[in-house]
Design a protein around this motif. Structure first.
Motif, PDB file in Angstrom:
ATOM      1  N   LEU A 124      67.461  47.318  80.752  1.00 49.68           N
ATOM      2  CA  LEU A 124      67.475  48.288  79.743  1.00 49.68           C
ATOM      3  C   LEU A 124      68.695  49.010  79.157  1.00 49.68           C
ATOM      4  N   GLY A 125      69.700  49.228  80.099  1.00 56.82           N
ATOM      5  CA  GLY A 125      70.807  49.592  79.656  1.00 56.82           C
ATOM      6  C   GLY A 125      71.698  48.475  78.892  1.00 56.82           C
ATOM      7  N   GLY A 126      71.765  47.356  79.323  1.00 53.66           N
ATOM      8  CA  GLY A 126      72.260  46.226  78.526  1.00 53.66           C
ATOM      9  C   GLY A 126      71.538  46.054  77.304  1.00 53.66           C
ATOM     10  N   PHE A 127      70.440  46.121  76.906  1.00 54.21           N
ATOM     11  CA  PHE A 127      69.647  46.110  75.790  1.00 54.21           C
ATOM     12  C   PHE A 127      70.224  47.169  74.984  1.00 54.21           C
ATOM     13  N   TRP A 128      70.503  48.572  75.579  1.00 55.23           N
ATOM     14  CA  TRP A 128      70.976  49.561  74.684  1.00 55.23           C
ATOM     15  C   TRP A 128      72.347  49.414  74.061  1.00 55.23           C
ATOM     16  N   TYR A 129      73.106  48.788  75.009  1.00 57.82           N
ATOM     17  CA  TYR A 129      74.588  48.612  74.677  1.00 57.82           C
ATOM     18  C   TYR A 129      74.662  47.636  73.597  1.00 57.82           C
ATOM     19  N   SER A 130      73.711  46.373  73.688  1.00 62.60           N
ATOM     20  CA  SER A 130      73.847  45.549  72.753  1.00 62.60           C
ATOM     21  C   SER A 130      73.669  46.229  71.298  1.00 62.60           C
ATOM     22  N   LEU A 131      73.107  47.099  71.097  1.00 60.20           N
ATOM     23  CA  LEU A 131      72.948  47.945  69.782  1.00 60.20           C
ATOM     24  C   LEU A 131      74.422  48.547  69.459  1.00 60.20           C
ATOM     25  N   THR A 132      75.255  48.531  70.237  1.00 58.65           N
ATOM     26  CA  THR A 132      76.617  49.498  70.177  1.00 58.65           C
ATOM     27  C   THR A 132      77.674  48.549  70.053  1.00 58.65           C
ATOM     28  N   ASP A 133      78.773  49.478  69.646  1.00 61.50           N
ATOM     29  CA  ASP A 133      80.183  48.698  69.643  1.00 61.50           C
ATOM     30  C   ASP A 133      80.864  48.934  70.960  1.00 61.50           C
ATOM     31  N   TRP A 134      80.365  49.319  72.133  1.00 58.45           N
ATOM     32  CA  TRP A 134      80.887  49.774  73.187  1.00 58.45           C
ATOM     33  C   TRP A 134      82.090  48.631  73.942  1.00 58.45           C
ATOM     34  N   ASN A 135      83.194  49.013  74.054  1.00 54.52           N
ATOM     35  CA  ASN A 135      84.097  48.054  74.605  1.00 54.52           C
ATOM     36  C   ASN A 135      84.052  48.146  76.229  1.00 54.52           C
ATOM     37  N   ASN A 165      86.376  52.510  76.418  1.00 58.14           N
ATOM     38  CA  ASN A 165      86.295  53.743  75.657  1.00 58.14           C
ATOM     39  C   ASN A 165      84.916  54.584  75.987  1.00 58.14           C
ATOM     40  N   PRO A 166      85.136  55.822  76.319  1.00 60.93           N
ATOM     41  CA  PRO A 166      84.035  56.640  76.619  1.00 60.93           C
ATOM     42  C   PRO A 166      83.053  56.698  75.468  1.00 60.93           C
ATOM     43  N   SER A 167      83.379  56.652  74.272  1.00 62.08           N
ATOM     44  CA  SER A 167      82.759  56.873  72.916  1.00 62.08           C
ATOM     45  C   SER A 167      82.392  55.642  72.403  1.00 62.08           C
ATOM     46  N   TYR A 168      81.205  55.602  71.748  1.00 59.30           N
ATOM     47  CA  TYR A 168      80.953  54.333  70.963  1.00 59.30           C
ATOM     48  C   TYR A 168      79.889  54.806  69.892  1.00 59.30           C
ATOM     49  N   ARG A 200      84.355  42.958  74.823  1.00 62.17           N
ATOM     50  CA  ARG A 200      83.474  43.481  73.846  1.00 62.17           C
ATOM     51  C   ARG A 200      81.925  43.443  74.632  1.00 62.17           C
ATOM     52  N   TYR A 201      81.755  44.498  75.459  1.00 62.03           N
ATOM     53  CA  TYR A 201      80.647  44.882  76.090  1.00 62.03           C
ATOM     54  C   TYR A 201      79.416  44.674  75.526  1.00 62.03           C
ATOM     55  N   GLY A 202      79.252  45.393  74.369  1.00 64.94           N
ATOM     56  CA  GLY A 202      78.345  45.637  73.494  1.00 64.94           C
ATOM     57  C   GLY A 202      77.688  44.392  72.878  1.00 64.94           C
ATOM     58  N   TYR A 203      78.798  43.462  72.294  1.00 64.44           N
ATOM     59  CA  TYR A 203      78.626  42.372  71.820  1.00 64.44           C
ATOM     60  C   TYR A 203      78.195  41.426  72.805  1.00 64.44           C
ATOM     61  N   ALA A 204      78.749  41.318  73.917  1.00 63.78           N
ATOM     62  CA  ALA A 204      78.314  40.383  74.958  1.00 63.78           C
ATOM     63  C   ALA A 204      76.845  40.564  75.358  1.00 63.78           C
ATOM     64  N   SER A 205      76.395  42.014  75.484  1.00 61.91           N
ATOM     65  CA  SER A 205      75.024  42.440  75.988  1.00 61.91           C
ATOM     66  C   SER A 205      74.035  41.677  74.821  1.00 61.91           C
ATOM     67  N   ALA A 206      74.362  41.853  73.565  1.00 60.63           N
ATOM     68  CA  ALA A 206      73.567  41.129  72.441  1.00 60.63           C
ATOM     69  C   ALA A 206      73.575  39.857  72.783  1.00 60.63           C
ATOM     70  N   LYS A 207      74.429  39.064  73.088  1.00 53.64           N
ATOM     71  CA  LYS A 207      74.112  37.613  73.339  1.00 53.64           C
ATOM     72  C   LYS A 207      73.191  37.336  74.769  1.00 53.64           C
ATOM     73  N   ALA A 208      73.550  38.210  75.674  1.00 52.23           N
ATOM     74  CA  ALA A 208      72.625  38.081  76.748  1.00 52.23           C
ATOM     75  C   ALA A 208      70.989  38.364  76.414  1.00 52.23           C
ATOM     76  N   THR A 209      70.965  39.409  75.623  1.00 49.24           N
ATOM     77  CA  THR A 209      69.634  39.691  75.025  1.00 49.24           C
ATOM     78  C   THR A 209      69.101  38.440  74.416  1.00 49.24           C
TER      79      THR A 209
END
Lengths: 293, 143
Positions: A31-42, A45-48, A260-269
């Motif tokens: 679920l966390g991975g799915f959440w990050y897939s909606l963000t630009d988290w790298n 950086n603590p903020s995204y 690009r963790y967020g982007y990678a999570s989107a691909k995983a999703t």
């Protein structure tokens, strides 16, 4: 307390330990991975920022390498599902037909499963890069003289060969178990009715072991879509990105290139959605064809 | 395999089966065999003839590997993971499987589906957050 509440309570008590670990190490991370897939988290950086579906749109429309890896993976899956099941079933039938050496053969064929595929990949790397060129010096084996790792045309087959080497034995054991469950009197009845070996296999054995075939195709579909370690240890996705599979593309996106963790999570999703969709269709189609006993 | 082709055809079929099984067994064992044989040779011998058995088996490679990967230390780690992991998996999954198979109903079906779905989740969609979970629980790097 009524009987049904007690039953439910007992169920929960028994399931809870497994469910707790499952929740902590699979469900929450997923679920966390799915959440990050909606963000630009790298990742650092603590903020995204929440970017909505922008990652998905980028992956499916703008990311040529991702789409190419998707195509490569699909091709790999098609070959693997067909070859792995066909070879495993064929070997299972042959092994089961033998009186002597059954257990020894089963052990040998199953053996690659005991080696991690990373190690298996390295062992084959050695075979492809050093042993085969050596063998190709013999005139009769000249055809082995290919750049198995360097030429994408051949490295695709190198990956298929190594994956088959690692995966056929496991399926074969499933099919052997299924074949042992086919009552001998059914086959005998078929023979008395004048069937030959092929007819008996096609019309008696195959329908009887169809549930195992469902499992076999499910397992291969699932594992081939997620293939990573073979490719990672054999070609590393190269030459260039010619043999890059989706899992490797995601891995690189997250850890090698841009973090690009967020982007990678989107691909995983996206990968998860594809696997989910295709296996559900497969299960639905094949379950319908299973015969009731 | 039973056939209806008379003794000669049966014999040919049998030889064919043995041949196929032997070839596949050789294919399965070949990389392992190559690995073992060449691990006992010096680099010079490997360059000279990769297929040949070692003239005199030598274990220098093993010594280097042992030291380089701190073999006993990693073996201990692996053993620990295996022991804890396997006993946990056997105990908890047997418990869950037992009750799930014996309790009909929507809840049981739902939980079962939830567990099965985990097979489909690619490791890559959980790997990033998994490290975070481990960090919050304070178990990262604790092995």
């Amino acid at each position: 307390m009524s009987k049904s509440t007690r039953k439910t309570l007992m169920l929960l008590v028994f399931v809870l330990p497994a469910l707790a670990f499952y929740t902590a190490f699979v469900l929450i991370p997923a679920l966390g991975g799915f959440w990050y897939s909606l963000t630009d988290w790298n990742g650092l950086n603590p903020s995204y920022r929440i970017v909505g579906l922008a990652n998905y749109v980028e992956a499916l429309t703008g990311d040529l390498y991702f789409l190419k890896s998707l195509k490569f993976t699909l091709r790999f899956v098609v070959y693997m599902v067909f070859l792995q099941n066909a070879i495993a079933l064929f070997l299972a039938v042959l092994v089961e037909g033998r009186k002597r050496g059954r257990i020894a053969l089963r052990t040998v064929f199953f053996m690659p499963n005991m080696v991690s595929m990373i190690i298996g990949g390295f062992m084959w790397m050695f075979v492809f890069s050093r042993v085969l060129p050596f063998l190709a010096e013999l005139p009769a084996l000249r055809f082995l003289d290919q750049s198995w790792i360097g030429d994408p045309r051949f490295s695709f087959w190198a990956i298929v060969i190594v994956s088959l080497w690692g995966g056929v034995g496991y399926l074969m054991v499933i099919y052997v178990a299924a074949l042992q469950g086919v009552p001998a009197n059914l086959k005998e009845a078929a023979y008395i009715d004048g069937a030959n070996a092929w007819h008996a296999f096609r019309h008696v054995t195959l329908p009887m072991i169809f549930p195992s075939l469902t499992v076999g195709v499910f397992v291969t579909l699932n594992s081939s879509f997620k293939v990573f370690d073979v490719v990672y240890s054999l070609t590393g996705g190269g030459p260039g990105r010619a043999t890059q599979v989706v899992a490797l593309n995601i891995f690189e996106e997250a850890f090698k290139r841009n973090n690009r963790y967020g982007y990678a999570s989107a691909k995983a999703t996206i990968l998860f959605a594809i696997i989910c969709g295709i296996t559900l269709i497969q299960l639905w189609l094949m379950k319908r064809r299973e015969v009731e006993m | 395999v039973r056939t209806h082709q008379g003794p000669l055809g049966q014999k040919a079929a049998k030889i064919g089966v043995v041949l196929i099984l032997t070839v596949y067994a050789a294919f399965t064992l070949f990389p392992v065999f190559m690995g073992v044989v060449n691990s006992l040779k010096t680099e010079g011998e490997i360059l000279n003839n990769i297929l040949a058995l070692p003239a005199l088996p030598q274990f220098g490679n093993y010594k280097v590997a042992f030291e380089k990967i701190h073999f006993f230390r990693s073996l201990l780690n692996t053993l620990l993971v295996v022991c804890v992991g396997v006993s946990g998996i056997v105990l908890f999954s047997a418990m869950a499987g037992y009750k799930l198979s014996r309790t009909p109903g929507r809840l049981s079906y739902l939980i079962f589906g939830l567990f099965v779905m985990s097979m489909l989740v690619p490791f890559h969609s959980i790997m990033i957050t998994l490290t975070q979970v481990a960090r919050t629980m304070g178990i990262q790097g604790s092995l």
